[in-house]
Design an enzyme around this catalytic site. Sequence first.
Site, short mmCIF file in Angstrom:
data_model
loop_
_atom_site.label_atom_id
_atom_site.label_comp_id
_atom_site.label_asym_id
_atom_site.label_seq_id
_atom_site.Cartn_x
_atom_site.Cartn_y
_atom_site.Cartn_z
CE LYS A 194 -4.08 1.64 -0.37
NZ LYS A 194 -4.86 1.37 -1.58
CB SER A 388 -7.55 1.78 -3.73
OG SER A 388 -7.41 1.66 -2.33
#
Length: 588
Positions: A194, A388
Amino acid sequence: MKQFFKYVLATVVGIILTSFLSLIFFIFIISAFVSSINKNESVMVEDKSILYVDLNQPIIERSLDNHFDLDYLMGVEADKIGFFDLINGIKKAETDDRIKGIYINVSAPQSGMATMKEVRQALIEFKKSGKPIIAYSEVYSQGAYYLASVANKVYLNPQGDLEFKGLNSEVMFFKGALDKIGVEMQILRVGDFKSAVEPYTNTKMSEPNRLQVSQMVNGIYDEIIKEIGSSRNISTDSLKSIANQYKIQQPEDALKYKMVDALKYKDEVLEELNTITNTKKNKNFPIVSINDYIKNKVETDISNKNKVAVIYANGEITGGEGDDATIGSERISRAIRKARIDSTIKAIVLRVNSPGGSALASEVIWREVSLTKKVKPVIASFGDVAASGGYYIAAGADSILVQPNTITGSIGVFGIIPNAQKLLNDKIGITFDNEKTGQFADIMSLTRPMTPGERFILQNGINRVYNVFINRVSTGRTRSKEYIETIASGRVWTGKDAVRIGLADREAGFKEAIESAARKANIKNYRLVEYPEKLDPIKALLNNSKNNIQTYFLQRELGNEYSIYKKIKEASQRSGIQTHMMFVPVIY
């Protein structure tokens, strides 16, 4: 007293002058808007016309009903065109006997790789009609050449330039600047990949991020090389050698290595277009721009009761209404709900082009998609980026279609809490003191570091959202939670890899997604309807005139650096837990 009245008078004069100038500016904008409406009228297409396709203009998700943005009205920027209208216009020209060929102008396209892929495929289909495509430019960027290489003839100015050197992905990092001003970005996240938080914590890519960026860039590059090679009949090994050794340094090099068909000046290209249209040399041949051509809408059979709804989810995901450039959870959810309740709508295509955003807003939209899937088919079509939160909202669809160079995945969650104590205390000299009724009454304070207890609480919240995200993907993709976790961790994938690992169903464009939705609904004859309804342009200006005008002048003043300002502003305005690929790598 005399000095006081002097300042008062100056203030009053300033207010009057500012109000007067604002009124003049507003009248100018409204006048320009009214005149622009007339430009949307249908256009006469003459026999033996050339279709002029300008691929330098911004290719956006949906065409504007009216040219109502400040760049256009101020005469600074050319038209913008919706990519679906663009490819439909090219498709229509295939069978239009008045159109004898296409002339492409492209130097530096303003669109993502997946969008360029769709446009390129439309041009390939056009060539099957037997009509020629001519591409000419004084300068070709790599993206421009990717588009132009599909043409029957690719021409370069004898003193021009063709850029062909391979792809580079660059990520911007802010940690050094934050250290200098005394701001610490306190990070909570799930997922080693991430990377949205890295610009605030690192000065360079972490190894996991470098791995995923490398795979992404090389995957996109391989796809580009393969397609150029197929169009130009040059082997991929030869193309990579040309790029790696920077062999195209002069216009003659482009000709030598068969990247272009000839070096020509524009007048020579125009002579060739004279021949194609069977008009005399040095005479004007009929030409129509793609922007004008698509104004001549194909009449749809409004009596056809069957409809396929296209719902555009474009931009960052936020709570509230949003606008045409952002995905407001209220506005998009309402559009999905409306399409679900309407019995004449037999299937839905959710068109996603988003790097993500608010986790809660993503969940709200996901809920509507999952409810709709129980009633009628929902097909997700991914554009340049659907990562995402952009992936989250589509996870419940019946199927997900991608382009091979779509950027997707990034299944991870993060939160950022700035600690500005050093900036406020040491740099500015501002201190704070407080009294509170409970241990955590001031949790998430920006004026001090987090305590271990606060970090524990907030990390639990991040973990909970990540677990929900994983479950949504696991259920939607009918894969085990354990498997999804192995391909999640915030990792970014290309569309091609997403199909391979099961995050998407197949490689296909927007038109194929519509056809797939119709097939799943068992309908052959249907018409398209688009949601959400476009915002009324005058109302949008009146509601956001200050922001629109500020944005316009900032863009004009900052130029390319406006993107830096925009990223910092967006980061400062975010609240809540985020499912966001905040920094989309710049590939050039």
